[in-house]
Design a protein around this motif. Structure first.
Motif, PDB file in Angstrom:
ATOM      1  N   GLN A   1       0.842  -1.192   0.000  1.00 16.19           N
ATOM      2  CA  GLN A   1       0.000   0.000   0.000  1.00 16.19           C
ATOM      3  C   GLN A   1       0.886   1.254   0.000  1.00 16.19           C
TER       4      GLN A   1
ATOM      5  N   LYS B   1      -3.779   3.649   3.820  1.00 14.19           N
ATOM      6  CA  LYS B   1      -4.228   2.267   3.981  1.00 14.19           C
ATOM      7  C   LYS B   1      -3.312   1.449   4.890  1.00 14.19           C
TER       8      LYS B   1
ATOM      9  N   GLN C   1      -4.663  -8.196   2.205  1.00 17.07           N
ATOM     10  CA  GLN C   1      -3.887  -6.977   1.977  1.00 17.07           C
ATOM     11  C   GLN C   1      -2.873  -7.173   0.854  1.00 17.07           C
TER      12      GLN C   1
ATOM     13  N   ALA D   1      -3.136  -4.825  -2.556  1.00 14.31           N
ATOM     14  CA  ALA D   1      -2.005  -4.062  -3.067  1.00 14.31           C
ATOM     15  C   ALA D   1      -1.749  -4.371  -4.540  1.00 14.31           C
TER      16      ALA D   1
END
Length: 192
Positions: A60, A68, A147, A151
């Motif tokens: 991020q 984020k 996550q 990304a």
């Protein structure tokens, strides 16, 4: 009569305006990327995924979405906290259960011999805490994988060309047969 005037004013206010899509911060970021390099960078999504895999939130940050990263850290940190807490509580109840089965005094037995939690209560607490511990671990793993995927997808989306070639323009077209009843519709224009 007043309702018709309000409806007509509403349609004339909003239908005669040109509405252009794809004007947001991603377009600004795409233009910045275009200024720095005129080519499509096929390794950008894999770099973002790699950075997220090595350090949660790193992808991020690589994508320039700094806001984020604390969300990722908080989510993974919360699941780690609950895993550790449930594991510690499980160990407490498991130790007390083992001591009670051996006939020894545990932390849930008072000095005078009264039992605060029954043996069945200790077993039930162990089951509940083990289930919560396992769910915390599963949640942490899912958030970690999510996550990484986020990304990578965000890096893909940052590379799209988001100029004004796609636009939506609402129009009112008069019908030659029925002049009093105009046709209302949307025109979608996409140019190459």
């Amino acid at each position: 009569m007043n309702v018709r005037i309000i409806i007509f004013a509403f349609f004339s206010l909003f239908l005669f305006q040109n509405t252009f899509a794809q004007k947001d911060s991603i377009a600004v970021r795409a233009k910045q990327l275009q200024l720095t390099s005129d080519k499509y960078n096929p390794l950008s999504p894999s770099k973002a995924a790699f950075y997220s895999a090595i350090f949660p939130g790193g992808g991020q940050i690589y994508n320039g979405k700094y806001w984020k990263a604390p969300i990722v850290w908080a989510a993974i940190g919360a699941s780690a906290y609950f895993y550790i807490d449930n594991s510690d509580q499980y160990d407490r109840y498991r130790t007390a259960f083992k001591l009670r089965k051996q006939g020894l005094k545990d932390e849930f037995t008072r000095e005078d011999g009264t039992v605060l939690i029954s043996t069945a209560g200790l077993e039930s607490a162990q089951k509940t805490l083990r289930k919560n511990r396992d769910l915390s671990l599963l949640t942490g793993v899912l958030l970690y994988v999510l996550q990484i995927v986020e990304a990578s997808v965000n890096a893909h989306l940052l590379q799209f060309d988001t100029d004004d070639s796609l636009s939506v323009k609402p129009v009112i077209t008069p019908d030659p047969l029925f002049i009093e009843a105009p046709k209302v519709g949307l025109t979608l224009k996409y140019s190459f």
